[in-house]
Design an enzyme around this catalytic site. Structure first.
Site, PDB file in Angstrom:
ATOM      1  N   LYS A 270       0.863  -1.182   0.000  1.00  0.00           N
ATOM      2  CA  LYS A 270       0.000   0.000   0.000  1.00  0.00           C
ATOM      3  C   LYS A 270       0.899   1.231   0.000  1.00  0.00           C
ATOM      4  O   LYS A 270       1.936   1.250   0.675  1.00  0.00           O
ATOM      5  CB  LYS A 270      -0.883  -0.039   1.254  1.00  0.00           C
ATOM      6  CG  LYS A 270      -1.889   1.092   1.367  1.00  0.00           C
ATOM      7  CD  LYS A 270      -2.775   0.899   2.600  1.00  0.00           C
ATOM      8  CE  LYS A 270      -3.837   1.970   2.736  1.00  0.00           C
ATOM      9  NZ  LYS A 270      -4.716   1.739   3.903  1.00  0.00           N
TER      10      LYS A 270
ATOM     11  N   SER B 185      -9.705   1.506   2.858  1.00  0.00           N
ATOM     12  CA  SER B 185      -8.840   2.324   2.023  1.00  0.00           C
ATOM     13  C   SER B 185      -7.763   1.522   1.285  1.00  0.00           C
ATOM     14  O   SER B 185      -7.168   2.009   0.339  1.00  0.00           O
ATOM     15  CB  SER B 185      -8.167   3.394   2.878  1.00  0.00           C
ATOM     16  OG  SER B 185      -7.335   2.793   3.866  1.00  0.00           O
TER      17      SER B 185
ATOM     18  N   SER C 200      -9.999  -0.963   6.958  1.00  0.00           N
ATOM     19  CA  SER C 200      -9.363  -0.725   5.651  1.00  0.00           C
ATOM     20  C   SER C 200      -8.590  -1.897   5.069  1.00  0.00           C
ATOM     21  O   SER C 200      -8.138  -1.825   3.937  1.00  0.00           O
ATOM     22  CB  SER C 200      -8.430   0.488   5.737  1.00  0.00           C
ATOM     23  OG  SER C 200      -9.178   1.660   5.854  1.00  0.00           O
TER      24      SER C 200
END
EC number: 6.3.5.7
Length: 485
Positions: free
Chosen positions: A78, A153, A177
């Site tokens: 990420k 996210s 997330s």
């Protein structure tokens, strides 16, 4: 089966047996990214040159007999993890050209094992969102249905697993997330207990809630990747100094006799019928495996979303104050004076959702409102933590849905932030309680979209939830289904 379809443990065996080299595996993954990522947009930055250098190093290690579980495995990160010499944007214009001078602890641990980092993955801007639509680099799409969001996210981290453009990925979970995108993309996502994995080198959203965790194809991979990144780190003052168990060793223990709690506040009116059916089937499966199923109560659940959006935004408002155009990040060109440079840099650099949350948090911390909002939210957080501790006096693991619905269409909830915020209603309480949760594939909707099951454990009870998840996975095989890309 292609190299890019393999799990960590399958590819590890092939590397060990020298049936395939790390360079071949990395090239196969880079070719796969080139072939399909234009449709998915899971990557913000792809790093072919660095990846191939790391793969050559991994092959040298393997030739010397120095092979760890992640040696030579292509991994995506990420874009919230700082990576030495590799652009790290956090999905924001304000960090569009930021190249960090060091690696975060989780990244360094992967490199120590000889993992190959193929790129940085798309995400909601500063991890603020549930759909990956707030990214400055465009929305990431769900590989199961490109008109749907992958969740957020850590949307890119989950989409890359579903699209088979990474063997495994790391994400972060502040209010769901990791688990919510894992559910929407049909992969396994684990949020460890707060303090289990170092946050050093993770760009902060809400420091008392953020936690690093793995997204993988199956539960064995989740256990392997968690084992690689977990552990005490003196660079993170919230990291907890407890030994890291061998998560893989206890996977096959089975669930016979374990007590599984069903929180009555989570099985509510308004749950999507496909989600309800998947939960009912999962409960029946656990019963057939000899688990003791019972109802429990988490009475303060109804206050969790409101509590979270006060605490998280307050912490974000403080954490994001550092982006002012002075030392790093976007700086407005034509500002007259320091005050205007601050305001213009932030106005140009942050997107609308980040601005909304900074304003909410600043309001909650302002004099006259601090006691009414922030202090009260912290008190309710303590009550929510106590609810979980009380429930765990009666049961070993909790079983709940991950999200009220399967993945929703891109732009469907953009006009109504409150609807978007409510999509994390079943995951947020786990972050507020600081404990661990895992999302496991549990079926599909009538439209063919994946549905995940959440298992929640006691603080530092990752072994129990991994064992329960592994038993379910072995019986169901949902994780073997592939997105049609």
């Amino acid at each position: 089966m292609e190299i890019f379809d393999l799990t960590i443990h399958e590819l590890h065996e092939k590397l060990k047996a020298k049936e395939v080299s790390s360079v071949e595996a990395t090239r196969a993954m880079l070719d796969r990214i080139e072939a399909v990522d234009s449709q998915v947009n899971a990557y913000i930055t792809v790093t072919p040159e660095q990846a191939l250098v790391q793969a050559e190093d991994a092959d040298r290690r393997i030739a010397a007999g120095e092979i760890a579980p992640l040696t030579g495995i292509p991994v995506g990160l990420k874009d919230i993890f700082v990576t030495k010499g590799i652009r790290t944007t956090c999905g924001s214009r304000i960090l569009e050209n930021f190249v960090p001078p060091y690696d975060g602890t989780a990244v360094a641990k992967l490199k120590e094992q000889g993992a190959v980092i193929v790129g940085k993955l798309n995400q909601d801007e500063f991890a603020m969102g549930s759909s990956n639509e707030s990214s400055y680099f465009g929305p990431c799409k769900n590989p199961w249905d490109l008109s749907c969001t992958p969740g957020g996210s850590s949307g890119g981290s989950a989409a890359a697993i579903a699209a088979r453009t990474a063997t495994a990925t790391l994400g972060t979970d502040t209010g769901g997330s990791i688990r919510q995108p894992a559910s929407h993309c049909g992969c396994v996502g684990l949020k460890p207990t707060y303090g289990r994995v170092s946050r050093y080198g993770v760009i902060a959203y809400a420091s008392s809630l953020d936690q690093v965790g793995p997204l993988t194809r199956d539960v064995t991979d989740s256990a392997l990747l968690l084992g690689a990144v977990a552990g005490y780190d003196p660079m993170d003052s919230t990291s907890v100094n407890t030994p890291v168990p061998d998560y893989v060793a206890s996977l096959a223990k089975g669930v016979k006799g374990i007590k599984i709690g069903l929180p009555k506040q989570y099985f509510i009116e308004g749950l999507d019928p496909d989600v309800k059916r998947a939960m009912d089937e999962a409960i029946a499966m656990y019963k057939s495996l000899g688990a003791d199923i019972r109802e429990v109560s988490l009475p303060n659940t109804e206050y969790a979303v409101a509590t979270y959006y006060i605490i998280a935004t307050a912490e974000a408002s403080a954490n994001l104050a550092r982006y002012d155009g002075v030392r790093f990040g976007h700086r407005a060109e034509d500002a007259r004076g320091l005050a205007q440079m601050y305001s213009k840099s932030r106005a140009e650099g942050f997107g609308p959702e980040v601005k909304r949350r900074i304003m909410l948090g600043t309001y909650a911390l302002s004099s006259g409102y601090y006691d009414a909002y922030y202090v009260k939210a912290q008190k309710v957080r303590t009550l929510i933590q106590q609810d979980f501790l009380n429930a765990f006096k009666e049961v070993d693991v909790l079983l709940t849905p991950i999200a009220p619905t399967p993945a929703f269409k891109i732009a469907e909830k953009l006009e109504d932030p409150l609807q978007m915020y409510l999509s994390d209603i079943f995951t947020i309480p786990v972050n507020l309680a600081g404990t661990c949760g895992i999302s496991v594939p549990a079926g599909f909707s009538a439209a063919g979209l994946p549905i995940g099951l959440q298992l929640v454990g006691k603080p530092f009870g990752e072994q129990e939830i991994l064992t329960a998840a592994y038993s379910f996975e072995r019986e169901t095989q949902w994780h073997l289904k592939k997105a049609p890309l």
